[in-house]
Each structure stands twice: as C-alpha cells, then as structure tokens.
Design an enzyme around this catalytic site. Structure first.
Site, mmCIF file in Angstrom:
data_model
loop_
_atom_site.group_PDB
_atom_site.id
_atom_site.type_symbol
_atom_site.label_atom_id
_atom_site.label_comp_id
_atom_site.label_asym_id
_atom_site.label_seq_id
_atom_site.Cartn_x
_atom_site.Cartn_y
_atom_site.Cartn_z
ATOM 1 N N LYS A 103 35.099 30.929 -3.002
ATOM 2 C CA LYS A 103 35.729 29.645 -2.871
ATOM 3 C C LYS A 103 34.934 28.858 -3.867
ATOM 4 O O LYS A 103 33.960 28.863 -3.940
ATOM 5 C CB LYS A 103 35.450 28.689 -1.688
ATOM 6 C CG LYS A 103 36.765 30.157 -0.619
ATOM 7 C CD LYS A 103 36.871 30.095 0.399
ATOM 8 C CE LYS A 103 37.522 30.850 1.671
ATOM 9 N NZ LYS A 103 36.930 32.347 1.888
ATOM 10 N N GLU B 90 43.369 40.025 5.921
ATOM 11 C CA GLU B 90 42.910 39.084 7.274
ATOM 12 C C GLU B 90 43.677 38.813 7.541
ATOM 13 O O GLU B 90 44.961 38.956 7.149
ATOM 14 C CB GLU B 90 42.140 38.321 6.660
ATOM 15 C CG GLU B 90 42.318 37.482 5.233
ATOM 16 C CD GLU B 90 41.061 36.535 5.160
ATOM 17 O OE1 GLU B 90 41.044 35.915 6.328
ATOM 18 O OE2 GLU B 90 40.768 36.634 4.528
ATOM 19 N N SER C 151 27.049 32.606 4.131
ATOM 20 C CA SER C 151 28.436 33.514 4.557
ATOM 21 C C SER C 151 27.757 34.588 4.612
ATOM 22 O O SER C 151 26.883 35.224 3.929
ATOM 23 C CB SER C 151 29.894 33.081 3.601
ATOM 24 O OG SER C 151 30.773 34.142 4.667
ATOM 25 N N ALA C 152 28.187 34.811 6.670
ATOM 26 C CA ALA C 152 28.206 36.133 6.507
ATOM 27 C C ALA C 152 28.710 37.601 5.334
ATOM 28 O O ALA C 152 27.955 38.711 5.089
ATOM 29 C CB ALA C 152 28.204 36.969 8.659
ATOM 30 N N ASP C 153 30.104 37.504 4.793
ATOM 31 C CA ASP C 153 30.688 37.805 3.363
ATOM 32 C C ASP C 153 29.496 38.753 3.039
ATOM 33 O O ASP C 153 29.977 39.419 2.745
ATOM 34 C CB ASP C 153 31.400 37.275 3.124
ATOM 35 C CG ASP C 153 32.559 36.490 3.927
ATOM 36 O OD1 ASP C 153 32.699 36.188 4.806
ATOM 37 O OD2 ASP C 153 33.460 35.442 3.500
#
Length: 302
Positions: A158, A24, A139-141
């Site tokens: 995280k 990333e 999160s979109a993750d």
C-alpha cells in the site's frame, strides 16, 4: 479440531484437480459499504472463473474456517456488523471461541496453506509504516510471506507505507519480490515507482516454476508477485504523492495513531481524489485476480 468447510465449488475443483485462487474477506467487511462490497467481491470471483480457475474467498464464520463462500454466505458477511479483522495473532482464538472474522493477507495465507491452496490474489500487502523506527509498526504480512508457502499476487505494498523499508524487510526475511512485466516495483494505485524490484518475471509459467522450485528446495515461505495496475486505471505517482502527504499531515494533526492510521489515510485519500482511489483499487484487485488464476493453472500443470 479445525472445522474446515469447503464451498461446493471449491470442493468440486479440488476433487477434479483444478486450479484454485484464494481471496481475502476484509475487502468485504472492512473495505467498502454494502452492497458495493458484495458486488465487487462477486465480480473478482467471476474474474477468476473467467480466467480458468476457481475462487476461494476465505473467512471464519461461527468458529468454522470457510475456504470458499456460497452466494448467500457472501451476502450475509457483506451485511454483518462487528466482524473481527483477523491476522496471525487472533485467527486461532476466533475459531476456538466460535467467532466470526474476516481474513487479512496473513490470515488468508495461513488458511490457504491449511486447505492446500497455493495462490492468493489481493490488493496490496501491509508493510512497514512510516515512523516505524519509533513505533515498531510493521505488518504481520511480511513475516507471513517469509514462512507460509503461498504465492501472493498484489499491486505492491500500500502506497501509504514506507515502501523502501518494506522492501528492505522483505529482503532480510528472504522473501522473493517479483515484479510482473516491468523492472520497477509498482506503487499500488500507480503502476510505477522509483524503486527497482529485486526480481522480474514476464509470464505466469516462470512464476509458477519459481514457486515449485522453492518447494522442491525445502525453502519456507512464499513469493510476492508485484503486479502493476493497468495504466488506464492508475493514478500517476506524481499526482498521488502530494495527496498522500496531505492525508498524512491531516492524520498527524488529528493525532491518529496505531491501527487507526491506515483506515484514516485510505478514507482521506478517497476524499481528496474524489473517489478515484477506490475505483483504482477495484481495478487492481481484478487485475491481480486474473494473473493469480493464470499462475494457479500453471502450478496444476507442474
């Protein structure tokens, strides 16, 4: 429609059928100041080369989707101001309007799959934020992992997140969560947590085989490989937990909400640990890059 630009190194690797690992770019634009950001990015790329694969740092530059950056592009991105932080919701808009943006986990997965790259190394994924039962801040993750066929190597989620709820959502979405070499789900800056990992695998061959088997079964989505930070580089959980709680209390006191929470907490934890959190972060990213390179090589053999 999509102007895909491969770096000379990535193009040569694809032509030769060599292993490639996606990286990333938000770590460059939003993770740390220049020149440290570029130095760390270059070091992680070199770690992948040293482990036998080719690095492909991903970013959108002037409306073009770059998979792999040349050295001068890495320098330019590292010094750029006002770079967008791209996820699934805004990546296409950035490309369509000729913008420049750095990719998060979700956007990197999308770009990697588009370019035919099956393995991605990052620091930690996003997840369910604390208080999500009222804010719906997830999160979109997590949804990207459920639909995009890329194996993601991270040091867990995280540690500032609600990790138990993150694991519950991943289970609901059918995402394989594989702890590498241990039974516990790692806690980002810490190698261990009290949470058991749903799956355990002890070598890159097994992980690559699982990835290939999912594809053969026609299953959507990728895998999350939770790779613990090396013990010598970690901040033990018993030391870090009260620091995270103190940082969260500070955020609540100052009324920090929404997208401002994560950068505030990371900065506050950096201050409270006297910089040790950033040192640990760099170590875990490099560790993930090395494992991702091994997995990518095994996938090529398969």
């Amino acid at each position: 429609m999509i102007d895909l630009v491969l770096s000379s190194e990535v193009r040569a690797a694809k032509d030769a059928g060599r292993a490639i690992v996606a990286l990333e770019s938000t770590i460059i634009t939003h993770g740390m100041p220049y020149p440290q950001n570029v130095e760390v990015a270059a070091q992680v790329e070199q770690d992948i080369r040293d482990a036998g694969a080719t690095p492909a740092t991903i970013a959108v530059i002037d409306g073009k989707l770059h998979v792999g950056l040349e050295a001068d592009q890495l320098q330019t991105l590292g010094q750029a101001k006002g770079v967008a932080k791209l996820s699934r919701a805004d990546m296409a808009a950035c490309i369509a309007t000729g913008g420049t943006g750095a990719t998060t986990v979700a956007a990197t997965m999308i770009a990697a799959q588009f370019a035919g790259v099956e393995v991605f190394a990052t620091g930690g994924i996003g997840g369910v934020h604390k208080g999500a039962e009222s804010t719906f801040d997830i999160s979109a993750d997590l949804h990207e992992l459920a639909q995009t066929r890329v194996t993601v190597v991270a040091a867990g989620a995280k540690a500032i997140l609600d990790v138990p709820k993150t694991l519950e959502v991943l289970e609901t979405l059918g995402v394989p969560v594989i702890a590498y070499g241990q039974d516990a789900f790692p806690a980002f800056w810490s190698a261990q947590s009290p949470l058991p990992a749903p799956l355990r695998m002890d070598d890159a061959i097994q992980i690559a085989q699982a990835h290939a088997t999912r594809n053969a079964l026609g299953l959507p989505g990728g895998q999350l490989v939770a790779n613990p930070i090396p013990a010598d580089d970690q901040i033990p959980a018993e030391e870090l937990t009260p620091i995270i709680e103190a940082a969260q209390a500070d955020a609540d006191t100052h009324g920090i909400t929404g997208k401002g929470v994560t950068p505030y907490l990371l900065q506050r934890i950096f201050e409270l640990t006297e910089g040790r959190s950033l040192t640990a972060n760099i170590a875990l990213v490099r560790n993930n890059a090395r494992l991702a390179a091994q997995i990518a090589q095994e996938l090529i053999k398969i």
